[in-house]
Design a protein around this motif. Structure first.
Motif, PDB file in Angstrom:
ATOM      1  N   GLN A  81       0.074   1.879  -2.235  1.00  0.00           N
ATOM      2  CA  GLN A  81       0.385   0.789  -3.176  1.00  0.00           C
ATOM      3  C   GLN A  81      -0.897   0.114  -3.665  1.00  0.00           C
ATOM      4  N   ALA A  82      -1.939   0.914  -3.911  1.00  0.00           N
ATOM      5  CA  ALA A  82      -3.231   0.290  -4.190  1.00  0.00           C
ATOM      6  C   ALA A  82      -4.086   0.988  -5.232  1.00  0.00           C
ATOM      7  N   VAL A  83      -3.994   2.306  -5.371  1.00  0.00           N
ATOM      8  CA  VAL A  83      -4.998   3.037  -6.147  1.00  0.00           C
ATOM      9  C   VAL A  83      -5.014   2.625  -7.620  1.00  0.00           C
ATOM     10  N   HIS A  84      -3.897   2.140  -8.154  1.00  0.00           N
ATOM     11  CA  HIS A  84      -3.869   1.737  -9.559  1.00  0.00           C
ATOM     12  C   HIS A  84      -4.703   0.486  -9.818  1.00  0.00           C
ATOM     13  N   PHE A  85      -5.095  -0.227  -8.761  1.00  0.00           N
ATOM     14  CA  PHE A  85      -5.977  -1.393  -8.912  1.00  0.00           C
ATOM     15  C   PHE A  85      -7.454  -1.000  -8.900  1.00  0.00           C
ATOM     16  N   ARG A 105       2.711  -6.768 -18.944  1.00  0.00           N
ATOM     17  CA  ARG A 105       2.127  -5.746 -18.083  1.00  0.00           C
ATOM     18  C   ARG A 105       0.730  -5.354 -18.562  1.00  0.00           C
ATOM     19  N   THR A 106      -0.118  -5.134 -17.607  1.00  0.00           N
ATOM     20  CA  THR A 106      -1.460  -4.640 -17.895  1.00  0.00           C
ATOM     21  C   THR A 106      -1.452  -3.108 -17.764  1.00  0.00           C
ATOM     22  N   LEU A 139       0.469   1.927 -14.727  1.00  0.00           N
ATOM     23  CA  LEU A 139       0.265   3.102 -13.878  1.00  0.00           C
ATOM     24  C   LEU A 139       1.295   3.126 -12.751  1.00  0.00           C
ATOM     25  N   ALA A 140       1.567   1.942 -12.191  1.00  0.00           N
ATOM     26  CA  ALA A 140       2.561   1.845 -11.120  1.00  0.00           C
ATOM     27  C   ALA A 140       3.977   2.010 -11.662  1.00  0.00           C
ATOM     28  N   PHE A 141       4.272   1.331 -12.787  1.00  0.00           N
ATOM     29  CA  PHE A 141       5.610   1.449 -13.378  1.00  0.00           C
ATOM     30  C   PHE A 141       5.905   2.886 -13.814  1.00  0.00           C
ATOM     31  N   PRO A 150       3.821  -8.727 -11.906  1.00  0.00           N
ATOM     32  CA  PRO A 150       4.190  -8.935 -13.305  1.00  0.00           C
ATOM     33  C   PRO A 150       4.679 -10.360 -13.585  1.00  0.00           C
ATOM     34  N   ALA A 151       5.437 -10.926 -12.626  1.00  0.00           N
ATOM     35  CA  ALA A 151       5.927 -12.294 -12.808  1.00  0.00           C
ATOM     36  C   ALA A 151       4.774 -13.291 -12.760  1.00  0.00           C
ATOM     37  N   MET A 152       3.810 -13.043 -11.875  1.00  0.00           N
ATOM     38  CA  MET A 152       2.643 -13.920 -11.787  1.00  0.00           C
ATOM     39  C   MET A 152       1.785 -13.831 -13.045  1.00  0.00           C
ATOM     40  N   LYS A 153       1.682 -12.628 -13.603  1.00  0.00           N
ATOM     41  CA  LYS A 153       0.916 -12.444 -14.835  1.00  0.00           C
ATOM     42  C   LYS A 153       1.566 -13.197 -15.995  1.00  0.00           C
TER      43      LYS A 153
END
Length: 310
Positions: free
Chosen positions: A108-112, A162-163, A168-170, A214-217
């Motif tokens: 749950q990390a590589v897309h960052f 979304r960024t 990438l995650a979605f 996404p909600a925080m963004k």
């Protein structure tokens, strides 16, 4: 992951699923040795804890110091903060050096990540002989027929905020570059689909939504997606507020290895085979162009007729 408040971090940890133990077991069975593993973007150390059952030493790194402070402690896990300004050489040295890791995991990390830097480092530290790299992401949650449509509407509402990283995650890592050779557990463009079972309370679920990236963004841009009206809809659909539900997250995984380097002799042999095949094809074409005896007699007769006509 962006820094979270104490309250949001607690909700995030409560809602985040635990990765199935058989994932680690199946991956570990495919690595040649089990001395060193690297958990990249470890967060609270959830994946690192899963790795210690199969590897003697686990190096866990993260750019977020706040998450590392909450990481699960273990005598065979060494946690390290890796700031953005750390060079590739420094990273390689910190992790264990060239050709040192039996397994690299990014849960749950590589897309960052800065993918160029990460893949450069991964190719240097991953063992060329028998080492594996595994990445996975979960991007959807299935709760109940009453709740799922509300969740889908919320997911759809995040689209304007979304960024590229989030997408990438979605997209389930289907658009994520992965320059490693497949071992039959997903590949670039074709991750393997998995489920993660989890038990979730209403309180944990609402807390998760409020700390959801996404909600925080959207909130940073002045839009409150998880407002009181939406929370009320979820509460009504949930039913008994004290009920803990069996849910599952949809996950997607790719596992690979360093591509095998072909020797010069292999290349020469391959080129030779191509030349032989080409020569064979040319020979066959030439054979097909040779006339039969009947065609020769017909040609001679035609030529004689033409001479007489002249």
């Amino acid at each position: 992951m962006a820094a979270l408040s104490e309250k949001d971090a607690s909700a995030y940890l409560d809602a985040r699923p635990r990765y199935p133990t058989d994932w680690y077991k199946k991956i570990a069975e495919r690595t040649q040795d089990h001395k060193f593993a690297w958990d990249v973007g470890t967060g609270n150390g959830q994946a690192a804890i899963g790795l210690v059952d199969h590897y003697e030493n686990v190096v866990a790194t993260d750019i977020n110091e706040a998450q590392l402070k909450r990481a699960i402690k273990h005598s065979r896990i060494s946690y390290h903060h890796t700031p953005k300004n750390m060079s590739e050489d420094e990273m390689v040295a910190l992790i264990g050096g060239e050709n040192s890791m039996d397994l690299i995991v990014a849960a749950q990390a590589v897309h960052f990540f800065d993918l160029t830097t990460f893949y450069n480092v991964a190719k240097r530290v991953l063992r060329k002989d028998g080492g594996l790299i595994a990445i996975w992401v979960y991007n959807d949650i299935i709760i109940s027929p009453e709740i799922d449509p509300i969740m889908k509407s919320l997911v759809d509402s995040t689209l304007p905020f979304r960024t590229p990283i989030m997408n990438l995650a979605f997209d389930s890592y289907k658009t994520l570059p992965f320059p490693f050779e497949s071992i039959g557990m997903g590949s670039e463009g074709e991750p393997v689909r998995l489920d993660i079972p989890h038990k979730l309370s209403l309180k944990g679920f609402i807390g998760f939504l409020k700390s959801w990236q996404p909600a925080m963004k959207a909130k940073e841009q002045g839009v409150e997606l998880v407002d009181e009206d939406l929370i009320t809809k979820f509460e009504e659909a949930w039913g008994d507020e004290n009920q803990v539900k069996d849910v599952y997250y949809k996950a997607h995984m790719i596992v690979g290895k360093i591509p095998e380097m072909r020797s010069e002799s292999d290349k020469v042999s391959e080129d030779s085979n191509k030349d032989n095949l080409l020569q064979t094809d040319v020979g066959r074409k030439q054979e097909r162009r040779q006339p039969s005896d009947d065609e020769n007699r017909q040609s001679k007769k035609q030529n004689t007729s033409e001479d007489e006509a002249c």
